[in-house]
Design an enzyme around this catalytic site. Structure first.
Site, short mmCIF file in Angstrom:
data_model
loop_
_atom_site.label_atom_id
_atom_site.label_comp_id
_atom_site.label_asym_id
_atom_site.label_seq_id
_atom_site.Cartn_x
_atom_site.Cartn_y
_atom_site.Cartn_z
N ARG A 27 -6.60 41.32 85.81
CA ARG A 27 -5.64 41.68 84.77
C ARG A 27 -4.89 40.47 84.21
O ARG A 27 -4.16 40.57 83.22
CB ARG A 27 -4.63 42.69 85.30
CG ARG A 27 -5.25 43.97 85.80
CD ARG A 27 -4.20 44.94 86.25
NE ARG A 27 -3.40 45.43 85.16
CZ ARG A 27 -3.71 46.47 84.41
NH1 ARG A 27 -4.82 47.14 84.64
NH2 ARG A 27 -2.93 46.85 83.42
N TRP A 79 -0.58 37.48 83.04
CA TRP A 79 -1.25 36.98 81.84
C TRP A 79 -0.13 36.69 80.85
O TRP A 79 0.58 37.61 80.42
CB TRP A 79 -2.21 38.02 81.28
CG TRP A 79 -3.06 37.49 80.18
CD1 TRP A 79 -4.22 36.78 80.30
CD2 TRP A 79 -2.84 37.62 78.78
NE1 TRP A 79 -4.72 36.46 79.07
CE2 TRP A 79 -3.89 36.96 78.11
CE3 TRP A 79 -1.83 38.22 78.01
CZ2 TRP A 79 -3.98 36.89 76.72
CZ3 TRP A 79 -1.91 38.14 76.63
CH2 TRP A 79 -2.99 37.49 76.00
N GLU A 489 -22.77 40.88 70.11
CA GLU A 489 -22.34 40.98 71.51
C GLU A 489 -22.86 39.79 72.32
O GLU A 489 -22.15 39.24 73.16
CB GLU A 489 -22.82 42.31 72.10
CG GLU A 489 -22.54 42.51 73.56
CD GLU A 489 -21.08 42.42 73.96
OE1 GLU A 489 -20.20 42.34 73.08
OE2 GLU A 489 -20.81 42.38 75.17
N LYS A 611 -8.51 41.33 81.50
CA LYS A 611 -9.40 42.49 81.35
C LYS A 611 -8.79 43.59 80.48
O LYS A 611 -9.49 44.23 79.71
CB LYS A 611 -9.69 43.03 82.75
CG LYS A 611 -10.70 44.16 82.77
CD LYS A 611 -12.09 43.63 82.82
CE LYS A 611 -13.14 44.70 82.72
NZ LYS A 611 -14.34 44.19 82.07
#
Ligand code: F6R
Length: 616
Positions: A27, A79, A489, A611
């Protein structure tokens, strides 16, 4: 973004906090810290706040010097949003008196004015963060309430924004107060105490029965038990969710990194996402649809809204929804959609795609679309996530926990789910017969074995291709139709994990500008699988070849001609064009991962990323 964890009980808190933070590191990993209760020889409780810049491993070495006595504490992995990564900006943040410490995930939008007000009242700030206002607000409130949860509740009344927060107070040893608005919080009771975290993964060793706290709810964790209250302070009994997935899913299981492990799990993801979806009658069965077939039949426009990789799954879906259901479909970045005035009517279906189910822009777009009267359908990997809760219906992607920051298996789960939705729309609109749906469903299921075949047979070819482009300053990904969608992608995956600059173009666009980039040795990664536009892509590649490009082709097995222009060929089994995105994505994921490993990058935790993107 950011992960929070808390424990109070009879075991050593620092060990539990560290183990939880390691699992939450996906995270955010700019800095980490803990606040641990410590009792001095006179019996007084104090808070020790220990913080380090960088990953949890750094904090772990720091904590080796801390004794094991503390049985209550909170921790955080950050973060950075407000304020650069530094020790001062790392959580936990303490109040002026040092007796209250807070960890927080979210954004306090009115922090600047709160900070001015608090400063005017004599509070001294030690960081640039928005979170620190919470510590000072709780401190002020505690002076009146003398009760931590009540103080946290009072503090939350002043705050505009999103928070999942946990607070401890030296004057109330053993107690952790928890609050939630728009940021995930899960709470659980184990044999040796009470636990809180941003994600189930951090408490699954202790318990499988968790409470997913709702917005506006509060919890008081103590060694002997947990109580829950609402915004008015009234006791409530929240629903308990049982977790049936295994902790093995959160471990590397012998793989060198999570990204590779998750790529290799994709055959299972395809199978699990399809289980039970086709009724014996030949009808597709999406029981969490939340929309009747009559409502679906009225749909005359579809928007797929998502961010990043999930947006690319949307590009694949556009081809399928328009192709099979003949409904106009637009794919839009949620961050753009929410700030325009899209044409939405009650017959518009908005499909929100989000692995985490908590991406701020996607959520805001869902809310906006619903206010404007659209039906909203969510595709997410996280049961009970905000995207699932705020949509009229949902398909879960069954990828299970995805730990590597770069999405791989959840992307495949999203494409499979979107494919089901496209088939369903085609069926409801009368454009696909039951026989066609049965056939498509069977072929969709076959992609599981085809992915496995690629994983088993093409690793060496991918490795060679990775060696060929690892030192390049830049790379181009090209394709047409489905090939274009997954080229985007492929380029995203390569740049985010290996820091090698990459762009993707619809191959026909090359001659309108990007071809100027090509000089001898420039890597062009081309999706040249057999499709109605195969010949067109090959001609575009010849133009690149003529200018000296190093061509890496993804081709259909049996295509020997492609070797005439390609320096490296990676083969995928023959598959219907509609499903080629599922299979052809896999070598592109492997390529990105291999290049990243060769370049010495941390594939699971690329720099600057997290994430879950819970900020705009
Ligand atoms: C890239 C990646 C991101 C996410 C994006 C949206 O590998 O993972 O681009 O796809 O941040 O996240 P979700 O799907 O959670 O909304």
């Amino acid at each position: 973004m950011c992960g929070i964890v808390g424990y109070t009980g009879t075991d050593t808190a620092k060990d539990i906090l560290l183990a939880g933070l390691k699992r939450l590191e996906y995270r955010g990993y700019d800095s980490a810290g803990v606040a641990l209760e410590r009792t001095d020889p006179a019996g007084e409780t104090h808070l020790d706040v220990i913080r380090r810049v960088g990953k949890v491993a750094g904090l772990e070495s720091e904590l080796e010097h801390v004794d094991d006595e503390s049985t209550c504490g909170i921790g955080h992995t950050r973060w950075a949003t407000h304020g650069r990564p530094s020790v001062a900006n790392a959580h936990p943040h303490a109040c002026c008196g040092g007796n209250i410490a807070v960890v927080h995930n979210g954004i306090i939008e009115n922090f600047a004015e709160l900070r001015d007000e608090l400063t005017a009242r004599g509070h001294v700030f030690g960081s640039e963060t928005d979170t620190e206002v919470l510590a000072h607000l709780v401190e002020e409130a505690y002076a009146q309430t003398h009760e931590l949860v009540a103080a946290v509740r009072k503090a939350c009344e002043c705050v505009v924004g999103a928070y999942g927060l946990a607070a401890v107070c030296a004057d109330e040893p053993g107690v952790i107060a928890v609050a939630r608005k728009d940021s995930p919080i899960v709470i659980g009771r184990g044999e040796h105490g009470s636990y809180v975290a941003s994600d189930i993964i951090a408490l699954i060793d202790a318990t499988r029965d968790v409470v997913v706290l709702e917005d506006g709810q509060f919890a008081r964790l103590a060694p002997e038990g947990i109580t829950y209250t609402d915004a008015q302070g009234e006791l409530i009994e929240p629903e308990v969710t049982h977790i049936d997935w295994d902790i093995d899913m959160a471990e590397k299981g012998g793989y060198p990194d999570f990204m590779l492990k998750e790529i290799c799990e994709q055959p299972r993801v395809v199978r699990d996402t399809l289980v039970g979806r086709l009724a014996p009658s030949g009808e597709l069965d999406i029981d969490e649809l939340g929309l009747t077939f009559e409502e679906l039949d009225l749909i005359d426009r579809v928007y797929v809204i998502a961010c990043g990789t999930s947006y690319h799954a949307g590009l694949v879906a556009k081809n399928l929804i328009e192709g099979w259901a003949r409904i106009p479909c637009e794919v839009e970045a949620a961050s753009e959609f929410r700030y325009r005035n899209p044409i939405i009517t009650p017959s518009t279906l908005v499909v929100a795609v989000s692995q985490s189910g908590e991406t701020a822009d996607t959520l805001a777009a869902i809310r906006d679309a619903r206010i404007k009267g659209a039906k909203v359908f969510g595709i997410t990997n996280v049961v009970g996530s905000p995207v699932a809760r705020e949509s009229d219906g949902v398909i879960y992607t069954k990828a299970n926990k995805e730990i590597a920051v770069a999405s791989t298996k959840s992307f495949i789960g999203q494409i499979v789910s979107l494919t089901l939705l496209a088939m369903l729309l085609g069926q409801v609109k009368g454009k696909l017969t039951t026989g066609q749906v049965r056939m498509l469903f069977r072929e969709l299921g076959d992609t599981a074995a085809q992915i496995q075949y690629i994983l088993d047979s093409q690793r060496e070819a991918v490795h060679e291709a990775a060696l060929a482009c690892k030192d390049a300053p830049s790379a181009l990904f090209v394709g047409r139709g489905m090939g274009a969608a997954i080229s985007y992608e492929g380029a995203l995956k390569l740049k985010e994990v290996s820091y090698l600059h990459a762009e993707a173009y619809a191959a026909g666009e090359m001659k309108h500008g990007p071809i100027a980039l090509i000089d001898p040795g420039f890597p062009v990664i081309a999706v040249t699988t057999k499709s109605p536009v195969y010949d067109k892509v090959v001609s575009n590649l010849k133009e690149c070849e003529a200018r000296g490009a190093k061509i890496i082709a993804l081709a259909t097995e049996g295509d020997e001609d492609i070797k005439q222009i390609a320096d490296h060929v990676i083969y995928i089994p023959p598959v219907r064009d509609a499903f080629s995105a599922i299979t052809a994505s896999v070598p592109l994921q492997l390529l990105a991962r291999d290049v990243a490993v060769m370049r010495g990058c941390d594939v699971d935790q690329p720099r600057n990323l997290a994430k879950s993107v819970t900020v705009e």
